[in-house]
Design a protein around this motif. Structure first.
Motif, short mmCIF file in Angstrom:
data_model
loop_
_atom_site.label_atom_id
_atom_site.label_comp_id
_atom_site.label_asym_id
_atom_site.label_seq_id
_atom_site.Cartn_x
_atom_site.Cartn_y
_atom_site.Cartn_z
N ASN A 158 0.50 1.96 -8.97
CA ASN A 158 1.09 0.57 -9.22
C ASN A 158 2.13 0.38 -8.16
N GLU A 159 2.91 1.22 -7.64
CA GLU A 159 3.76 0.94 -6.41
C GLU A 159 3.20 -0.06 -5.56
N ILE A 160 1.86 0.30 -5.35
CA ILE A 160 1.25 -0.59 -4.12
C ILE A 160 0.77 -1.76 -4.60
N MET A 178 10.12 7.23 5.99
CA MET A 178 9.40 7.91 5.03
C MET A 178 10.07 7.79 3.78
N TYR A 179 9.22 7.40 2.97
CA TYR A 179 9.79 7.28 1.18
C TYR A 179 9.17 8.62 0.57
N VAL A 180 10.02 9.33 -0.28
CA VAL A 180 9.31 10.18 -1.20
C VAL A 180 9.90 10.16 -2.62
N CYS A 181 8.97 10.29 -3.51
CA CYS A 181 9.39 9.97 -4.86
C CYS A 181 10.26 11.10 -5.27
N GLY A 182 11.28 10.98 -5.80
CA GLY A 182 12.42 11.99 -6.21
C GLY A 182 12.55 12.36 -7.65
N PRO A 218 -1.02 6.80 -12.30
CA PRO A 218 -0.76 5.62 -12.14
C PRO A 218 0.32 5.19 -11.02
N HIS A 219 1.18 5.95 -10.96
CA HIS A 219 2.64 5.54 -10.17
C HIS A 219 2.29 5.08 -8.91
N HIS A 220 1.73 5.69 -7.85
CA HIS A 220 1.60 5.26 -6.36
C HIS A 220 0.68 3.93 -6.65
N GLU A 225 10.88 0.70 -9.82
CA GLU A 225 11.86 1.35 -9.14
C GLU A 225 11.56 1.68 -7.78
N CYS A 226 10.50 2.39 -7.49
CA CYS A 226 10.20 2.99 -6.27
C CYS A 226 10.02 1.90 -5.16
N SER A 227 9.25 0.63 -5.87
CA SER A 227 8.78 -0.71 -5.02
C SER A 227 10.10 -1.12 -4.41
ZN ZN Z 1 7.99 6.79 -6.89
#
Ligand code: ZN
Ligand code: AMP
Length: 442
Positions: free
Chosen positions: A242-244, A26-30, A238-240, A213-215
């Motif tokens: 764009n991560e995808i 599991m990954y959660v944006c901090g 847009p964050h998630h 960063e998250c990717s």
């Molecule tokens: Zn993130």
């Protein structure tokens, strides 16, 4: 027991099946570490802590890996460090330490890994170079941009109409963009701004965009495809999105994570929390008035996908409920943690914490303390909340005496005024035939 989770990508509650039951990921944006976290930021931390605890219960503590990143490179950080006249690293370390203390006081377990963005620049550059090599990104004036039209199924998570996405992306519209929706993977750093040697043969230094960063961190610690990705609802676009786009295009995979989970927003006393409205609360400040477990309990009384209205009245109720649920002496001495089956069932239904609390009440009502204590502890409640409110006892005694005098002279309006004044201080009066006693309401 079957676990069902609501997936934002498919818009349905589905049976959760980990890719590998021995390694649930599991990954959660901090947090972006430039200032104290506010109580809205505490919501994803608490919600995903409950999910983490549930996953550990279901699959075994050694078989779950929870990653929550620390965004320690960001323009807000640069601006704040400059404002305070301190080095960036000092600001980010100080803020991170405060964050860690605050969330520990909320009963949250530390994640297995808390990667810092600045320690993953190499991974970001590898991803960026892969994206450029495969035609999903391009270099322009010292920046690298992701080419949104290069991904035909871009936008599936937020399912926004194209014109809205363009408007959203326009926030940082720049002449070097080929397409309005394209977003930054790497940006050129001006002298004085933090910078690293750039990828793709760019001669000038630069720094990463937020999404990459998250990717990079999720790839490094969880792999190309993992089980659960979480964060607040505001991160969907847009964050998630764009991560995808970055991760899927870099690895040619059909998904980045199998389940996308988002907590609803928190508002305060019916209004959007904002500094200008004077209703902006940091976790740090709230902890001065309220025990951490009360803040945690108050958060969990609302289902995580619903908006939550954070009120003093709600906190007072939470304090009283939690006091009564822990009003038996063995609670304090017990150590074991185990979720009772009736509570487990509600949590496995998309983390239905309000129903879980109803089941906890039922255990209390039945007097089933053998189940109640271990369940409360398994959910992060280890102590009985004690009031943190302090009052000036001398002043209270004086007001109580004045009120008595007023009553003796049948000046009841004055007596009521004094009682109201005491109530504002959090003092409740108890009149009896033997006189008046008082106590602190919470
Ligand atoms: Zn993130
Ligand atoms: P930020 O530091 O702004 O990136 O936020 C960190 C986390 O807090 C993200 O998961 C956000 O979605 C979440 N968040 C921020 N504000 C709120 C709020 N008012 N209610 C719920 N979650 C929030």
């Amino acid at each position: 027991m079957d676990l069902k989770l609501y997936d934002t990508l498919t818009r349905e509650k589905r049976l959760f099946e980990p890719i590998d039951r021995n390694r649930v990921r599991m990954y959660v944006c901090g947090p972006t570490v430039y200032d104290y976290a506010h109580i809205g930021n505490a919501r994803p931390v608490i919600v995903f802590d409950v999910l983490y605890r549930l996953l550990r219960h279901l699959y075994g503590a050694d078989h779950v890996k929870y990653v929550r990143n620390i965004t320690d490179v960001d323009d807000k950080i640069n601006a704040r460090a400059a404002e305070r006249g301190i080095p960036i690293r000092e600001l980010t370390e100080e803020t991170y330490r405060n964050f860690r203390e605050d969330v520990a006081a909320l009963g949250c377990l530390p994640p297995d890994v808390e990667p810092r963005a600045t320690e993953h620049i190499e991974e970001m550059k590898i991803l960026i170079e892969r994206l450029v090599a495969s035609g999903h990104a391009y270099v322009a004036e010292g920046h690298v941009l992701f080419s949104v039209p290069s991904m035909p199924d871009y936008g599936q998570l937020s399912k926004r109409p194209l014109d809205e996405m363009i408007a959203g992306a326009r926030v940082d519209v720049a002449p070097y963009k080929r397409h309005d929706q394209d977003f930054v993977l790497w940006k050129h750093s001006k002298p004085g701004e933090p910078g690293w040697p750039s990828p793709c043969g760019i001669a000038t230094p630069g720094r990463p965009g937020w999404h990459i960063e998250c990717s990079a961190m999720s790839w490094k610690h969880l792999g190309e495809v993992f089980d659960i990705h979480g964060g607040g609802i505001d991160l969907v676009f847009p964050h998630h999105e764009n991560e995808i786009a970055q991760t899927r295009c870099a690895f040619h995979t059909p998904v980045m994570a199998n389940v996308w989970m988002h907590n609803g927003f928190l508002q305060v006393e019916g209004e959007k929390m904002s500094k200008s409205l004077g209703n902006f609360f940091t976790i740090h400040d709230l902890l001065k008035d309220w025990p951490g477990e009360v803040l945690r309990f108050n958060m969990l009384r609302t289902h995580y996908r619903q908006p939550i209205d954070w009120t003093v009245k709600g906190l007072e109720e939470s304090y009283n409920i939690l006091r009564s649920l822990t009003d038996w002496p063995e609670f304090l001495t017990g150590k074991d943690e185990r979720i009772a089956p009736s509570v487990l069932e509600t949590l496995c239904d998309d983390l239905n914490t309000p129903m879980a609390i109803a089941e906890i009440h039922a255990l209390h009502k039945k007097g089933d303390f053998a189940s109640l204590g271990p369940t409360l502890r398994a959910l992060g409640f280890h102590q009985r909340p004690e009031s943190k409110r302090t009052v000036d006892a001398e002043k209270v005694n004086l007001l109580v005496a004045e009120r008595l005098d007023a009553r003796k002279t049948r000046n009841f309006s004055e007596a009521d005024r004094i009682r109201d004044e005491l109530a504002k201080m959090g003092v409740v009066l108890k009149d009896s035939k033997d006189g008046t006693t008082w106590e602190i309401a919470r």
